[in-house]
Design a protein around this motif. Structure first.
Motif, short mmCIF file in Angstrom:
data_model
loop_
_atom_site.label_atom_id
_atom_site.label_comp_id
_atom_site.label_asym_id
_atom_site.label_seq_id
_atom_site.Cartn_x
_atom_site.Cartn_y
_atom_site.Cartn_z
N ALA A 126 -20.74 -13.18 36.81
CA ALA A 126 -20.84 -13.84 38.10
C ALA A 126 -19.47 -13.99 38.74
O ALA A 126 -18.91 -15.09 38.80
CB ALA A 126 -21.51 -15.21 37.94
N PRO A 127 -18.89 -12.90 39.23
CA PRO A 127 -17.54 -12.97 39.83
C PRO A 127 -17.57 -13.58 41.22
O PRO A 127 -18.56 -13.49 41.95
CB PRO A 127 -17.12 -11.51 39.88
N SER A 128 -16.45 -14.20 41.57
CA SER A 128 -16.24 -14.69 42.93
C SER A 128 -15.38 -13.66 43.66
O SER A 128 -14.24 -13.42 43.24
CB SER A 128 -15.54 -16.05 42.90
N PRO A 129 -15.88 -13.04 44.71
CA PRO A 129 -15.14 -11.95 45.37
C PRO A 129 -14.08 -12.45 46.34
O PRO A 129 -14.07 -12.11 47.52
CB PRO A 129 -16.25 -11.18 46.08
N LEU A 151 -26.14 -9.35 37.44
CA LEU A 151 -24.93 -9.45 38.24
C LEU A 151 -25.19 -10.41 39.40
O LEU A 151 -26.15 -10.24 40.16
CB LEU A 151 -24.51 -8.09 38.78
N ARG A 152 -24.34 -11.42 39.51
CA ARG A 152 -24.43 -12.40 40.60
C ARG A 152 -23.07 -12.47 41.30
O ARG A 152 -22.04 -12.62 40.63
CB ARG A 152 -24.80 -13.77 40.04
N ILE A 153 -23.07 -12.39 42.60
CA ILE A 153 -21.84 -12.48 43.38
C ILE A 153 -21.74 -13.90 43.93
O ILE A 153 -22.56 -14.33 44.75
CB ILE A 153 -21.82 -11.47 44.54
N CYS A 202 -14.56 -15.07 50.71
CA CYS A 202 -15.22 -14.06 49.88
C CYS A 202 -15.95 -13.03 50.74
O CYS A 202 -17.20 -13.03 50.80
CB CYS A 202 -16.19 -14.73 48.92
N PRO A 203 -15.24 -12.17 51.45
CA PRO A 203 -15.90 -11.18 52.30
C PRO A 203 -16.69 -10.17 51.48
O PRO A 203 -16.38 -9.91 50.31
CB PRO A 203 -14.73 -10.51 53.02
#
Length: 305
Positions: free
Chosen positions: A8-11, A39-41, A49-50
């Motif tokens: 679960a990354p932070s973009p 996968l979680r954004i 976080c664009p």
């Protein structure tokens, strides 16, 4: 039980090696157990976080040989879901508005823990309706949840038994920011539970947030997942890698290394192999075990200097 893991990354920027290590270990654990890898954004803060950064993360994962199951979940599209659970807490009488500024929270009179976290002193907990109305004229409030004087314990997959008293360790915590964005503590609990996640793998810097998340899981009637907090990746000076410091992001690394070289070096740093020989991610599945991961910060391999 069928294992469902997740990344679960932070973009908010390009992935660095610490992010890659977390993605790799979570993937290996799920695949070793014959389970799923979701996968979680975590892009709740759309200003920071664009979607373009999220696309880079997806491309980097493909390049590294890390696949996932099912559709990608974007937190920015789930506000109505979080509002439903916010309402549940409000119906229990657990929420209240907080008008404290960041400066006030870090004032000398506030109790601090040794790791720099601030324990909320309850400044706004008992404001009267008139006081709330008056303060709303000049400042939008964050929303806090009242925590009990209760010790929450769990057994971490790497570090063993970990306990915290919610009242002493964090105090009432924010579940929605003053700008309306839902906070990590609420969104991560709701999304893990509704996605059926049974194993959460993340950095050791997040271990202190786990007791309050377990408490929220129980409040909502969810079964908390198993938690595995991995040691953090550091340089030779003991400094932990961070997006804020532009540490060796994948954009730079892909110009210098093949994916197998990065995977092999990280596997060695994490104790999965004896030498940093290049290896594909799927070549590590058979020999993967959490027992091989040390309980200390991991040293960035020499190859990346």
């Amino acid at each position: 039980m069928h294992t469902i893991g997740r990344f679960a990354p932070s973009p908010s920027g390009r992935m660095h090696l610490g992010n890659v290590l977390c993605a790799l270990l979570a993937w290996l654990s799920a695949r070793k157990q014959g389970g799923q890898y979701l996968l979680r954004i975590e892009d709740l803060d759309t200003m920071r976080c664009p979607r373009s950064y999220a696309e880079l993360i997806l491309d980097d994962l493909h390049w590294l040989g890390l696949d996932w199951d099912g559709e990608i979940l974007y937190q920015s599209e789930r506000t109505t879901v979080y509002e439903r659970y916010e309402s549940m807490l409000r119906d229990k009488g657990l929420l209240y508005p907080c008008f404290c500024s960041r400066a006030a929270l870090h004032a000398a009179s506030a109790p601090h823990l040794s790791d720099g976290r601030v324990v909320y002193a309850g400044t706004c907990r008992d404001l009267t309706p008139d006081e709330v109305a008056e303060r709303r004229k000049t400042r939008a409030p964050a929303i806090r949840v009242r925590v009990p004087d209760e010790e929450i314990c769990f057994t971490d997959g790497v570090f063993g038994v970990y306990c915290e008293n919610l009242s002493d360790a964090c105090g009432d915590f924010i579940i929605r920011r003053s700008d309306g964005v839902f906070a990590y503590q609420l969104s991560v609990v709701v999304d893990d539970a509704l996605s059926g996640v049974t194993e959460v793998v993340r950095g050791a810097d997040l271990i202190s947030s786990t007791p309050r998340q377990i408490w929220l899981h129980r409040l909502f009637g969810f079964m908390p997942p198993a938690f595995v907090h991995i040691p953090l990746l550091c340089d030779h000076d003991g400094r932990r890698l961070s997006k804020r410091d532009d540490d060796l992001d994948l954009g730079l690394l892909r110009q210098r290394f093949a994916p197998e070289q990065i995977i092999g070096a990280l596997a060695c740093a994490a104790g999965l192999t004896d030498s940093p020989e290049p290896v594909a991610a799927d070549g590590l599945i058979a020999g993967f075990s959490w027992e091989k991961i040390p309980r200390r910060d991991l040293l960035l391999p020499d190859a990346f200097y």
